[in-house]
Design a protein around this motif. Structure first.
Motif, PDB file in Angstrom:
ATOM      1  N   GLN A  43      -0.952  10.755   1.707  1.00  0.00           N
ATOM      2  CA  GLN A  43      -1.922   9.668   1.843  1.00  0.00           C
ATOM      3  C   GLN A  43      -3.110   9.881   0.907  1.00  0.00           C
ATOM      4  O   GLN A  43      -3.754  10.920   0.919  1.00  0.00           O
ATOM      5  CB  GLN A  43      -2.401   9.625   3.292  1.00  0.00           C
ATOM      6  CG  GLN A  43      -3.448   8.593   3.576  1.00  0.00           C
ATOM      7  CD  GLN A  43      -3.874   8.641   5.034  1.00  0.00           C
ATOM      8  OE1 GLN A  43      -3.051   8.533   5.913  1.00  0.00           O
ATOM      9  NE2 GLN A  43      -5.155   8.834   5.280  1.00  0.00           N
ATOM     10  N   TYR A  44      -3.399   8.843   0.110  1.00  0.00           N
ATOM     11  CA  TYR A  44      -4.544   8.843  -0.796  1.00  0.00           C
ATOM     12  C   TYR A  44      -5.509   7.763  -0.340  1.00  0.00           C
ATOM     13  O   TYR A  44      -5.097   6.659   0.017  1.00  0.00           O
ATOM     14  CB  TYR A  44      -4.114   8.575  -2.228  1.00  0.00           C
ATOM     15  CG  TYR A  44      -3.352   9.719  -2.861  1.00  0.00           C
ATOM     16  CD1 TYR A  44      -3.990  10.639  -3.684  1.00  0.00           C
ATOM     17  CD2 TYR A  44      -1.992   9.887  -2.610  1.00  0.00           C
ATOM     18  CE1 TYR A  44      -3.287  11.693  -4.255  1.00  0.00           C
ATOM     19  CE2 TYR A  44      -1.290  10.933  -3.174  1.00  0.00           C
ATOM     20  CZ  TYR A  44      -1.936  11.834  -3.993  1.00  0.00           C
ATOM     21  OH  TYR A  44      -1.252  12.881  -4.550  1.00  0.00           O
ATOM     22  N   THR A  45      -6.800   8.080  -0.365  1.00  0.00           N
ATOM     23  CA  THR A  45      -7.820   7.107   0.045  1.00  0.00           C
ATOM     24  C   THR A  45      -8.742   6.812  -1.122  1.00  0.00           C
ATOM     25  O   THR A  45      -9.293   7.731  -1.754  1.00  0.00           O
ATOM     26  CB  THR A  45      -8.663   7.650   1.226  1.00  0.00           C
ATOM     27  OG1 THR A  45      -7.783   7.967   2.302  1.00  0.00           O
ATOM     28  CG2 THR A  45      -9.682   6.630   1.691  1.00  0.00           C
ATOM     29  N   CYS A  46      -8.887   5.520  -1.385  1.00  0.00           N
ATOM     30  CA  CYS A  46      -9.821   5.046  -2.407  1.00  0.00           C
ATOM     31  C   CYS A  46     -11.078   4.589  -1.656  1.00  0.00           C
ATOM     32  O   CYS A  46     -11.007   3.720  -0.784  1.00  0.00           O
ATOM     33  CB  CYS A  46      -9.168   3.881  -3.155  1.00  0.00           C
ATOM     34  SG  CYS A  46     -10.223   3.126  -4.389  1.00  0.00           S
TER      35      CYS A  46
ATOM     36  N   PHE B 192      -3.540   4.441   0.368  1.00  0.00           N
ATOM     37  CA  PHE B 192      -2.296   4.269  -0.375  1.00  0.00           C
ATOM     38  C   PHE B 192      -1.393   5.459  -0.069  1.00  0.00           C
ATOM     39  O   PHE B 192      -1.838   6.598  -0.094  1.00  0.00           O
ATOM     40  CB  PHE B 192      -2.581   4.200  -1.886  1.00  0.00           C
ATOM     41  CG  PHE B 192      -1.413   3.755  -2.695  1.00  0.00           C
ATOM     42  CD1 PHE B 192      -1.161   2.416  -2.893  1.00  0.00           C
ATOM     43  CD2 PHE B 192      -0.551   4.686  -3.260  1.00  0.00           C
ATOM     44  CE1 PHE B 192      -0.077   1.996  -3.647  1.00  0.00           C
ATOM     45  CE2 PHE B 192       0.532   4.278  -4.005  1.00  0.00           C
ATOM     46  CZ  PHE B 192       0.774   2.926  -4.200  1.00  0.00           C
ATOM     47  N   HIS B 193      -0.118   5.183   0.242  1.00  0.00           N
ATOM     48  CA  HIS B 193       0.846   6.248   0.561  1.00  0.00           C
ATOM     49  C   HIS B 193       1.789   6.450  -0.619  1.00  0.00           C
ATOM     50  O   HIS B 193       2.400   5.495  -1.106  1.00  0.00           O
ATOM     51  CB  HIS B 193       1.674   5.887   1.802  1.00  0.00           C
ATOM     52  CG  HIS B 193       0.870   5.859   3.056  1.00  0.00           C
ATOM     53  ND1 HIS B 193       0.597   6.985   3.793  1.00  0.00           N
ATOM     54  CD2 HIS B 193       0.263   4.837   3.701  1.00  0.00           C
ATOM     55  CE1 HIS B 193      -0.138   6.661   4.829  1.00  0.00           C
ATOM     56  NE2 HIS B 193      -0.352   5.367   4.801  1.00  0.00           N
TER      57      HIS B 193
ATOM     58  N   PRO C  85       0.794  -1.234   0.000  1.00  0.00           N
ATOM     59  CA  PRO C  85       0.000   0.000   0.000  1.00  0.00           C
ATOM     60  C   PRO C  85       0.826   1.284   0.000  1.00  0.00           C
ATOM     61  O   PRO C  85       0.410   2.289   0.561  1.00  0.00           O
ATOM     62  CB  PRO C  85      -0.809  -0.125   1.291  1.00  0.00           C
ATOM     63  CG  PRO C  85       0.106  -0.875   2.209  1.00  0.00           C
ATOM     64  CD  PRO C  85       0.875  -1.827   1.335  1.00  0.00           C
ATOM     65  N   PHE C  86       1.991   1.254  -0.624  1.00  0.00           N
ATOM     66  CA  PHE C  86       2.790   2.481  -0.704  1.00  0.00           C
ATOM     67  C   PHE C  86       3.675   2.413  -1.937  1.00  0.00           C
ATOM     68  O   PHE C  86       3.911   1.348  -2.508  1.00  0.00           O
ATOM     69  CB  PHE C  86       3.644   2.677   0.553  1.00  0.00           C
ATOM     70  CG  PHE C  86       4.683   1.602   0.749  1.00  0.00           C
ATOM     71  CD1 PHE C  86       5.949   1.728   0.205  1.00  0.00           C
ATOM     72  CD2 PHE C  86       4.376   0.456   1.462  1.00  0.00           C
ATOM     73  CE1 PHE C  86       6.899   0.731   0.369  1.00  0.00           C
ATOM     74  CE2 PHE C  86       5.312  -0.542   1.641  1.00  0.00           C
ATOM     75  CZ  PHE C  86       6.577  -0.401   1.088  1.00  0.00           C
TER      76      PHE C  86
ATOM     77  N   PHE D 295      -7.318  12.986  -1.260  1.00  0.00           N
ATOM     78  CA  PHE D 295      -5.944  13.236  -0.843  1.00  0.00           C
ATOM     79  C   PHE D 295      -5.972  13.947   0.505  1.00  0.00           C
ATOM     80  O   PHE D 295      -6.696  14.923   0.692  1.00  0.00           O
ATOM     81  CB  PHE D 295      -5.223  14.101  -1.884  1.00  0.00           C
ATOM     82  CG  PHE D 295      -3.848  14.532  -1.480  1.00  0.00           C
ATOM     83  CD1 PHE D 295      -2.833  13.609  -1.323  1.00  0.00           C
ATOM     84  CD2 PHE D 295      -3.564  15.871  -1.258  1.00  0.00           C
ATOM     85  CE1 PHE D 295      -1.551  14.003  -0.950  1.00  0.00           C
ATOM     86  CE2 PHE D 295      -2.282  16.273  -0.892  1.00  0.00           C
ATOM     87  CZ  PHE D 295      -1.283  15.338  -0.738  1.00  0.00           C
ATOM     88  N   ASN D 296      -5.184  13.433   1.455  1.00  0.00           N
ATOM     89  CA  ASN D 296      -5.112  14.033   2.790  1.00  0.00           C
ATOM     90  C   ASN D 296      -4.058  15.143   2.752  1.00  0.00           C
ATOM     91  O   ASN D 296      -2.867  14.884   2.789  1.00  0.00           O
ATOM     92  CB  ASN D 296      -4.740  12.972   3.826  1.00  0.00           C
ATOM     93  CG  ASN D 296      -4.799  13.493   5.239  1.00  0.00           C
ATOM     94  OD1 ASN D 296      -4.856  14.697   5.465  1.00  0.00           O
ATOM     95  ND2 ASN D 296      -4.771  12.589   6.191  1.00  0.00           N
ATOM     96  N   ASP D 297      -4.526  16.378   2.681  1.00  0.00           N
ATOM     97  CA  ASP D 297      -3.642  17.543   2.623  1.00  0.00           C
ATOM     98  C   ASP D 297      -3.561  18.156   4.016  1.00  0.00           C
ATOM     99  O   ASP D 297      -4.372  19.010   4.381  1.00  0.00           O
ATOM    100  CB  ASP D 297      -4.179  18.549   1.606  1.00  0.00           C
ATOM    101  CG  ASP D 297      -3.231  19.703   1.364  1.00  0.00           C
ATOM    102  OD1 ASP D 297      -2.050  19.610   1.789  1.00  0.00           O
ATOM    103  OD2 ASP D 297      -3.646  20.707   0.758  1.00  0.00           O
ATOM    104  N   ASN D 298      -2.595  17.675   4.823  1.00  0.00           N
ATOM    105  CA  ASN D 298      -2.398  18.152   6.205  1.00  0.00           C
ATOM    106  C   ASN D 298      -3.680  18.076   7.024  1.00  0.00           C
ATOM    107  O   ASN D 298      -4.049  19.033   7.712  1.00  0.00           O
ATOM    108  CB  ASN D 298      -1.839  19.579   6.210  1.00  0.00           C
ATOM    109  CG  ASN D 298      -0.455  19.635   5.611  1.00  0.00           C
ATOM    110  OD1 ASN D 298       0.350  18.737   5.806  1.00  0.00           O
ATOM    111  ND2 ASN D 298      -0.184  20.701   4.865  1.00  0.00           N
TER     112      ASN D 298
END
Length: 194
Positions: free
Chosen positions: A93-96, A112-113, A7-8, A38-41
Protein backbone atom coordinates in the motif's frame (compact mmCIF):
# COMPACT_ATOMS: atom_id res chain seq x y z
CA UNK A 1 -5.48 13.93 -3.79
CA UNK A 2 -6.54 11.28 -6.27
CA UNK A 3 -4.93 8.13 -7.65
CA UNK A 4 -7.51 7.75 -10.43
CA UNK A 5 -10.49 5.50 -10.96
CA UNK A 6 -8.53 2.26 -10.45
CA UNK A 7 -6.56 2.44 -7.18
CA UNK A 8 -4.48 -0.68 -7.73
CA UNK A 9 -2.05 -2.22 -10.21
CA UNK A 10 -0.79 -5.75 -10.79
CA UNK A 11 2.74 -5.73 -12.22
CA UNK A 12 5.40 -8.32 -13.01
CA UNK A 13 8.48 -8.61 -10.83
CA UNK A 14 11.33 -6.66 -12.46
CA UNK A 15 9.10 -4.24 -14.40
CA UNK A 16 8.81 -0.46 -14.06
CA UNK A 17 5.51 1.00 -12.89
CA UNK A 18 3.98 4.40 -12.40
CA UNK A 19 2.04 5.20 -9.24
CA UNK A 20 -0.37 7.97 -10.27
CA UNK A 21 -1.47 10.86 -8.07
CA UNK A 22 -2.91 14.29 -8.75
CA UNK A 23 -4.12 17.07 -6.50
CA UNK A 24 -7.03 19.45 -7.02
CA UNK A 25 -7.74 22.83 -5.52
CA UNK A 26 -10.54 25.30 -6.26
CA UNK A 27 -8.54 28.28 -5.02
CA UNK A 28 -5.06 27.30 -6.22
CA UNK A 29 -2.03 26.27 -4.20
CA UNK A 30 0.62 27.99 -2.18
CA UNK A 31 3.32 26.04 -0.37
CA UNK A 32 1.63 22.69 -1.06
CA UNK A 33 3.38 19.98 0.91
CA UNK A 34 3.05 16.51 -0.59
CA UNK A 35 4.63 13.13 -0.02
CA UNK A 36 4.41 9.45 -0.89
CA UNK A 37 4.58 6.84 1.88
CA UNK A 38 4.85 3.06 1.80
CA UNK A 39 3.13 0.89 4.42
CA UNK A 40 5.81 -1.63 5.41
CA UNK A 41 3.93 -4.07 7.70
CA UNK A 42 2.21 -1.27 9.60
CA UNK A 43 5.15 1.14 9.62
CA UNK A 44 4.81 4.09 7.24
CA UNK A 45 8.07 4.74 5.40
CA UNK A 46 8.52 7.96 3.49
CA UNK A 47 9.21 7.40 -0.23
CA UNK A 48 9.55 11.04 -1.27
CA UNK A 49 8.34 14.51 -0.30
CA UNK A 50 8.42 18.10 -1.47
CA UNK A 51 7.07 21.60 -1.05
CA UNK A 52 5.46 23.05 -4.15
CA UNK A 53 5.60 26.85 -3.74
CA UNK A 54 2.95 27.58 -6.38
CA UNK A 55 1.46 26.07 -9.52
CA UNK A 56 3.99 27.64 -11.90
CA UNK A 57 7.09 26.28 -10.19
CA UNK A 58 8.41 22.74 -10.56
CA UNK A 59 9.16 21.36 -7.08
CA UNK A 60 12.45 19.97 -5.84
CA UNK A 61 11.60 16.47 -4.59
CA UNK A 62 13.60 14.60 -1.94
CA UNK A 63 13.63 10.83 -2.56
CA UNK A 64 14.19 8.38 0.31
CA UNK A 65 14.02 4.98 -1.42
CA UNK A 66 16.06 3.35 -4.16
CA UNK A 67 14.64 3.00 -7.68
CA UNK A 68 12.13 5.84 -7.24
CA UNK A 69 11.76 8.77 -9.62
CA UNK A 70 9.39 11.74 -9.33
CA UNK A 71 7.68 12.25 -12.68
CA UNK A 72 4.86 14.62 -11.74
CA UNK A 73 5.72 17.97 -13.22
CA UNK A 74 3.34 20.94 -13.40
CA UNK A 75 1.06 19.30 -15.94
CA UNK A 76 -2.46 18.62 -14.61
CA UNK A 77 -1.35 18.99 -10.97
CA UNK A 78 0.55 15.72 -11.22
CA UNK A 79 2.64 14.34 -8.33
CA UNK A 80 3.10 10.79 -9.67
CA UNK A 81 6.16 8.64 -9.09
CA UNK A 82 7.89 5.88 -11.04
CA UNK A 83 9.22 2.69 -9.42
CA UNK A 84 12.06 1.08 -11.39
CA UNK A 85 12.80 -2.65 -11.47
CA UNK A 86 10.20 -3.54 -8.82
CA UNK A 87 10.64 -6.50 -6.49
CA UNK A 88 8.17 -8.46 -4.38
CA UNK A 89 9.16 -6.28 -1.41
CA UNK A 90 7.83 -3.23 -3.31
CA UNK A 91 4.32 -4.67 -3.33
CA UNK A 92 1.83 -3.18 -0.89
CA UNK A 93 0.00 0.00 0.00
CA UNK A 94 1.26 3.43 -1.07
CA UNK A 95 -0.28 6.67 0.19
CA UNK A 96 -0.15 9.95 -1.67
CA UNK A 97 -0.60 12.81 0.83
CA UNK A 98 -0.99 16.56 0.40
CA UNK A 99 -1.59 19.64 2.57
CA UNK A 100 -2.36 23.05 1.07
CA UNK A 101 -2.04 25.99 3.54
CA UNK A 102 -4.07 28.16 1.16
CA UNK A 103 -7.05 25.92 1.95
CA UNK A 104 -6.61 26.47 5.71
CA UNK A 105 -4.19 23.55 5.97
CA UNK A 106 -6.69 21.04 4.62
CA UNK A 107 -5.16 17.55 4.23
CA UNK A 108 -5.88 15.12 1.43
CA UNK A 109 -4.68 11.61 0.77
CA UNK A 110 -5.27 8.71 -1.58
CA UNK A 111 -4.20 5.07 -1.32
CA UNK A 112 -2.78 3.01 -4.18
CA UNK A 113 -2.14 -0.76 -3.98
CA UNK A 114 0.72 -2.33 -5.92
CA UNK A 115 0.59 -6.10 -6.40
CA UNK A 116 3.82 -7.72 -7.62
CA UNK A 117 3.51 -11.13 -9.34
CA UNK A 118 5.76 -13.65 -11.13
CA UNK A 119 3.74 -13.42 -14.32
CA UNK A 120 0.46 -11.94 -15.39
CA UNK A 121 -2.29 -14.50 -15.77
CA UNK A 122 -4.06 -14.78 -19.07
CA UNK A 123 -7.78 -14.74 -18.38
CA UNK A 124 -9.74 -17.44 -20.22
CA UNK A 125 -12.92 -15.70 -21.27
CA UNK A 126 -14.35 -18.42 -23.52
CA UNK A 127 -17.10 -19.09 -20.97
CA UNK A 128 -17.99 -15.39 -20.86
CA UNK A 129 -18.15 -15.24 -24.66
CA UNK A 130 -20.30 -18.40 -24.76
CA UNK A 131 -22.74 -17.02 -22.18
CA UNK A 132 -22.93 -13.65 -23.97
CA UNK A 133 -23.58 -15.42 -27.27
CA UNK A 134 -26.37 -17.58 -25.82
CA UNK A 135 -28.02 -14.62 -24.08
CA UNK A 136 -27.66 -12.47 -27.21
CA UNK A 137 -29.14 -15.24 -29.36
CA UNK A 138 -32.06 -15.69 -26.96
CA UNK A 139 -32.79 -11.95 -26.96
CA UNK A 140 -32.60 -11.86 -30.78
CA UNK A 141 -34.98 -14.85 -31.01
CA UNK A 142 -37.49 -13.20 -28.67
CA UNK A 143 -37.31 -9.95 -30.63
CA UNK A 144 -37.80 -11.83 -33.91
CA UNK A 145 -40.81 -13.71 -32.45
CA UNK A 146 -42.39 -10.44 -31.24
CA UNK A 147 -41.80 -8.82 -34.64
CA UNK A 148 -43.32 -11.82 -36.47
CA UNK A 149 -46.33 -11.85 -34.15
CA UNK A 150 -46.90 -8.13 -34.71
CA UNK A 151 -46.54 -8.55 -38.49
CA UNK A 152 -48.98 -11.51 -38.61
CA UNK A 153 -51.54 -9.61 -36.51
CA UNK A 154 -51.17 -6.60 -38.81
CA UNK A 155 -51.66 -8.73 -41.96
CA UNK A 156 -54.68 -10.54 -40.47
CA UNK A 157 -56.32 -7.25 -39.46
CA UNK A 158 -55.85 -5.87 -42.99
CA UNK A 159 -57.37 -9.03 -44.50
CA UNK A 160 -60.31 -8.79 -42.08
CA UNK A 161 -60.89 -5.16 -43.08
CA UNK A 162 -60.92 -6.10 -46.76
CA UNK A 163 -63.42 -8.90 -46.11
CA UNK A 164 -65.75 -6.48 -44.33
CA UNK A 165 -65.45 -3.94 -47.16
CA UNK A 166 -66.17 -6.64 -49.71
CA UNK A 167 -69.25 -7.91 -47.83
CA UNK A 168 -70.65 -4.40 -47.33
CA UNK A 169 -70.18 -3.38 -50.96
CA UNK A 170 -71.51 -6.67 -52.39
CA UNK A 171 -74.63 -6.66 -50.16
CA UNK A 172 -75.43 -3.11 -51.28
CA UNK A 173 -75.18 -4.08 -54.94
CA UNK A 174 -77.39 -7.16 -54.47
CA UNK A 175 -80.11 -5.13 -52.72
CA UNK A 176 -80.20 -2.57 -55.49
CA UNK A 177 -80.11 -4.98 -58.39
CA UNK A 178 -82.51 -7.61 -57.03
CA UNK A 179 -85.16 -5.17 -55.93
CA UNK A 180 -85.32 -6.41 -52.37
CA UNK A 181 -87.34 -4.50 -49.81
CA UNK A 182 -85.55 -1.46 -48.52
CA UNK A 183 -83.56 -1.18 -51.72
CA UNK A 184 -83.48 1.73 -54.11
CA UNK A 185 -85.89 -0.10 -56.45
CA UNK A 186 -88.71 0.05 -53.87
CA UNK A 187 -88.27 3.71 -53.23
CA UNK A 188 -89.90 4.76 -56.58
CA UNK A 189 -93.53 5.83 -56.25
CA UNK A 190 -96.11 3.65 -57.97
CA UNK A 191 -98.07 5.29 -60.79
CA UNK A 192 -101.76 6.19 -60.10
CA UNK A 193 -104.53 4.61 -62.20
CA UNK A 194 -107.14 6.81 -63.78
Amino acid sequence: MSVGKIPFLQAVNGSTVMLPCTYASCIGIQDLYFNWQFNDNGTMQKVCDSLKVNEGVEPHVDIYRERVEFIGKNINNNVSILLWNITFEDGGQYTCFGRNPKEKGRNGSAIFHLIVVDELRVVDNRLTILIASVVGGAIASIMFFIWMKTFVIFVLSKLEERKKECLVSSSGIDNTENGLSGSKADSKPTPKKK
